[in-house]
Design an enzyme around this catalytic site. Structure first.
Site, PDB file in Angstrom:
ATOM      1  N   LYS A 237     -28.392  27.246 -75.590  1.00  0.00           N
ATOM      2  CA  LYS A 237     -27.770  26.203 -74.248  1.00  0.00           C
ATOM      3  C   LYS A 237     -26.981  24.832 -74.705  1.00  0.00           C
ATOM      4  CE  LYS A 237     -31.303  27.724 -71.026  1.00  0.00           C
ATOM      5  NZ  LYS A 237     -32.392  27.337 -70.058  1.00  0.00           N
ATOM      6  N   TYR A 277     -27.793  33.544 -63.372  1.00  0.00           N
ATOM      7  CA  TYR A 277     -29.007  32.897 -63.073  1.00  0.00           C
ATOM      8  C   TYR A 277     -29.105  33.177 -61.593  1.00  0.00           C
ATOM      9  CZ  TYR A 277     -30.153  30.113 -67.062  1.00  0.00           C
ATOM     10  OH  TYR A 277     -30.150  29.681 -68.174  1.00  0.00           O
ATOM     11  N   PHE A 285     -33.035  23.610 -57.798  1.00  0.00           N
ATOM     12  CA  PHE A 285     -32.328  23.110 -59.249  1.00  0.00           C
ATOM     13  C   PHE A 285     -31.036  23.844 -59.395  1.00  0.00           C
ATOM     14  CE2 PHE A 285     -35.790  25.958 -60.195  1.00  0.00           C
ATOM     15  CZ  PHE A 285     -35.189  26.859 -61.067  1.00  0.00           C
ATOM     16  N   ARG A 313     -39.871  35.474 -76.117  1.00  0.00           N
ATOM     17  CA  ARG A 313     -40.174  34.466 -75.069  1.00  0.00           C
ATOM     18  C   ARG A 313     -41.636  33.612 -75.620  1.00  0.00           C
ATOM     19  NH1 ARG A 313     -37.704  33.644 -70.289  1.00  0.00           N
ATOM     20  NH2 ARG A 313     -39.708  32.963 -69.373  1.00  0.00           N
ATOM     21  N   THR A 319     -41.069  27.033 -69.899  1.00  0.00           N
ATOM     22  CA  THR A 319     -39.773  26.614 -69.641  1.00  0.00           C
ATOM     23  C   THR A 319     -39.978  24.937 -69.684  1.00  0.00           C
ATOM     24  OG1 THR A 319     -39.555  28.392 -67.944  1.00  0.00           O
ATOM     25  CG2 THR A 319     -38.185  26.433 -67.446  1.00  0.00           C
ATOM     26  N   ARG A 330     -39.035  25.245 -77.469  1.00  0.00           N
ATOM     27  CA  ARG A 330     -38.588  24.332 -76.673  1.00  0.00           C
ATOM     28  C   ARG A 330     -39.540  23.011 -77.033  1.00  0.00           C
ATOM     29  NH1 ARG A 330     -38.245  28.513 -71.652  1.00  0.00           N
ATOM     30  NH2 ARG A 330     -36.066  28.653 -71.528  1.00  0.00           N
ATOM     31  N   ASN A 340     -33.579  22.716 -71.981  1.00  0.00           N
ATOM     32  CA  ASN A 340     -34.528  23.244 -72.580  1.00  0.00           C
ATOM     33  C   ASN A 340     -34.140  24.151 -73.674  1.00  0.00           C
ATOM     34  OD1 ASN A 340     -33.907  25.474 -71.015  1.00  0.00           O
ATOM     35  ND2 ASN A 340     -35.897  25.696 -69.954  1.00  0.00           N
ATOM     36  N   HIS A 343     -32.249  30.221 -74.000  1.00  0.00           N
ATOM     37  CA  HIS A 343     -32.612  31.262 -72.841  1.00  0.00           C
ATOM     38  C   HIS A 343     -33.022  32.576 -73.753  1.00  0.00           C
ATOM     39  CE1 HIS A 343     -32.300  33.953 -69.586  1.00  0.00           C
ATOM     40  NE2 HIS A 343     -32.026  34.761 -70.348  1.00  0.00           N
ATOM     41  N   GLU A 354     -28.650  41.387 -68.170  1.00  0.00           N
ATOM     42  CA  GLU A 354     -28.084  40.167 -68.768  1.00  0.00           C
ATOM     43  C   GLU A 354     -27.003  40.468 -69.980  1.00  0.00           C
ATOM     44  OE1 GLU A 354     -31.814  37.265 -67.651  1.00  0.00           O
ATOM     45  OE2 GLU A 354     -31.383  37.686 -69.750  1.00  0.00           O
TER      46      GLU A 354
HETATM   47  P1  IDP Z   1     -37.020  30.315 -68.321  1.00  0.00           P
HETATM   48  O1  IDP Z   1     -35.664  29.955 -68.983  1.00  0.00           O
HETATM   49  O2  IDP Z   1     -38.225  29.800 -68.941  1.00  0.00           O
HETATM   50  O3  IDP Z   1     -36.927  31.796 -68.114  1.00  0.00           O
HETATM   51  P2  IDP Z   1     -36.643  30.108 -65.412  1.00  0.00           P
HETATM   52  O4  IDP Z   1     -37.794  29.730 -64.419  1.00  0.00           O
HETATM   53  O5  IDP Z   1     -35.932  31.586 -65.414  1.00  0.00           O
HETATM   54  O6  IDP Z   1     -36.914  29.482 -66.985  1.00  0.00           O
HETATM   55  O7  IDP Z   1     -35.350  29.004 -65.063  1.00  0.00           O
HETATM   56  C1  IDP Z   1     -34.285  29.221 -65.680  1.00  0.00           C
HETATM   57  C2  IDP Z   1     -33.642  28.091 -66.192  1.00  0.00           C
HETATM   58  O8  IDP Z   1     -33.463  26.926 -65.339  1.00  0.00           O
HETATM   59  C3  IDP Z   1     -34.572  27.034 -67.174  1.00  0.00           C
HETATM   60  O9  IDP Z   1     -34.659  27.612 -68.310  1.00  0.00           O
HETATM   61  C4  IDP Z   1     -34.069  25.840 -66.812  1.00  0.00           C
HETATM   62  O10 IDP Z   1     -33.115  25.623 -67.676  1.00  0.00           O
HETATM   63  C5  IDP Z   1     -33.673  25.578 -65.370  1.00  0.00           C
HETATM   64  N1  IDP Z   1     -34.870  25.223 -64.719  1.00  0.00           N
HETATM   65  C6  IDP Z   1     -36.171  25.730 -64.370  1.00  0.00           C
HETATM   66  N2  IDP Z   1     -36.795  25.177 -63.699  1.00  0.00           N
HETATM   67  C7  IDP Z   1     -36.319  24.063 -63.392  1.00  0.00           C
HETATM   68  C8  IDP Z   1     -36.449  22.790 -62.515  1.00  0.00           C
HETATM   69  O11 IDP Z   1     -37.483  22.670 -62.029  1.00  0.00           O
HETATM   70  N3  IDP Z   1     -35.682  21.675 -62.691  1.00  0.00           N
HETATM   71  C9  IDP Z   1     -34.423  21.827 -63.444  1.00  0.00           C
HETATM   72  N4  IDP Z   1     -34.234  23.140 -64.173  1.00  0.00           N
HETATM   73  C10 IDP Z   1     -35.029  24.181 -64.041  1.00  0.00           C
HETATM   74 MG    MG Z   2     -35.968  32.930 -66.649  1.00  0.00          MG
END
Ligand code: IDP
Ligand code: MG
Length: 365
Positions: A237, A277, A285, A313, A319, A330, A340, A343, A354
């Site tokens: 990222k 996404y 968000f 993972r 996350t 992370r 973070n 991905h 994807e």
């Molecule tokens: P993941 O990347 O661990 O799979 P997801 O829930 O799929 O997490 O969310 C996708 C991405 O969206 C996250 O990696 C993060 O960059 C962003 N994200 C998730 N939750 C939040 C939030 O509460 N605030 C801001 N960004 C978020």
């Molecule tokens: Mg995800």
């Protein structure tokens, strides 16, 4: 499939390895004709794969004496070997498959209704005499096929459990014997049409159609799931790119034994970001996330390996970097829940979709 567990393939000979049917018919026809009986092709088909004593009783009736049976059987086999002469031909695919099985550490047995004289002649002529760890003939058991005795004896002598044995057969009596023995069965339609062999687990027209891998799958249908190679999409990222972490992160995933099979750098546009996404489009968000992921060029990669999705993972961590387990990517590098660092696909199904968003088929190696 574990390497240590013994697994075996038990082979029938006539009609599976050696193309001898025409010579057997000729010999039977000649021997019975001398005794005033017209042994037809249909008689031959009906008796195929059974022991000589059974065939003789079926043809001359139950009254025939044991000494007559022995004499007729001996004469038939002498005639058979004479008419066979130098005309011993293998059936398609049999010998290459035997060779591969040997290389892959399968135990091999020959369980034939034929007498040892025929087995020596045929395996010798085909150069496979030393391929078999065990040879069982019709004489080694009280009852011939369709009794399971021969196959069970072969398995016992090999030290392999029946459920870890595959039998290769062409005769109906042989398929029946195999299933009674509790073994897996591959039937080749060299002698009978496929619908007569339907009791087998796999019916094929030629042994050239199957590989060692197909046989492994027959023995262990779960194997594919347990050792399935998975692919996962990884994105480095913008926050990681800006800090020069791309190489570090790729190296970390490679060090887990995962194989890099696709790689590119790109500046995601809004459309791609929204699609990637899409599951989050109702989240508060979402707009911020799309803005963030399109804010700088990123690196996209596909990693391949056993349980790759889960492995990645775990290596990524939660996350939210403040909640990510120590030692995860992370936890080590993440700045906040949005920035973070990395991905990784969250399931095999998601990964498939994807990967298609970022890579064409010919970009994956
Ligand atoms: P993941 O990347 O661990 O799979 P997801 O829930 O799929 O997490 O969310 C996708 C991405 O969206 C996250 O990696 C993060 O960059 C962003 N994200 C998730 N939750 C939040 C939030 O509460 N605030 C801001 N960004 C978020
Ligand atoms: Mg995800």
């Amino acid at each position: 499939m574990s390497k240590s567990k013994a697994k075996a393939v038990i082979w029938d000979m006539d009609g599976v390895i050696a193309d001898t049917a025409a010579f057997h018919f000729k010999a039977w026809h000649e021997v019975f004709q001398k005794r005033g009986v017209n042994f037809t092709k249909e008689d031959f088909r009906r008796n195929f794969g059974q022991r000589n004593d059974t065939i003789i009783r079926n043809t001359l009736g139950e009254k025939v004496s044991q000494s007559d049976i022995d004499a007729i059987a001996r004469e038939k086999e002498e005639t058979f070997r004479k008419v066979l002469g130098q005309n011993i031909k293998s059936l398609p695919g049999a010998i290459p498959l035997l060779k591969s099985l040997r290389e892959y550490g399968f135990k091999l047995a020959l369980a034939s209704s034929a007498p040892m004289g025929n087995i020596r002649l045929i395996t010798g002529a085909l150069g496979i005499a030393n391929y078999f760890h065990v040879i069982v003939t019709g004489r080694d058991v009280a009852e011939g096929k369709p009794s399971p005795q021969g196959f069970l004896l072969a398995a016992q002598r090999l030290g392999v459990e029946p459920k870890d044995c595959i039998v290769v057969e062409d005769a109906i009596a042989g398929v029946t014997a195999c299933k009674r023995a509790g073994m897996h069965c591959i039937a080749v339609t060299n002698t009978h049409p496929g619908d007569r062999l339907a009791e087998a687990d796999l019916v094929i027209d030629s042994l050239g159609e199957v590989t060692v891998d197909d046989l492994e799958k027959l023995l262990n249908p779960d194997r594919q799931r347990s050792s399935k190679m998975e692919r996962s999409l990884v994105l480095i990222k913008p926050d990681a790119m800006e800090r020069g972490l791309a190489g570090t992160l790729l190296a970390r995933l490679e060090s887990l034994g995962l194989r890099l099979v696709a790689l590119k750098m790109l500046h995601m546009d809004k459309e791609l970001a929204q699609e990637h996404y899409a599951v989050h489009k109702e989240k508060p968000f979402f707009n911020g996330l799309v803005k963030y992921i399109t804010s700088a060029p990123i690196v996209a990669a596909v990693f391949e390996g056993e349980r790759a999705v889960e492995v990645i993972r775990k290596a990524m961590g939660a996350t939210d970097p403040t909640k990510a387990e120590a030692g995860t990517i992370r936890s080590d590098f993440g700045l906040d829940i949005e920035r973070n660092t990395i991905h990784g696909s969250d399931s095999v199904e998601t990964a498939e979709g994807e990967i298609k968003l970022f890579f064409a088929e010919d970009e994956i190696y």
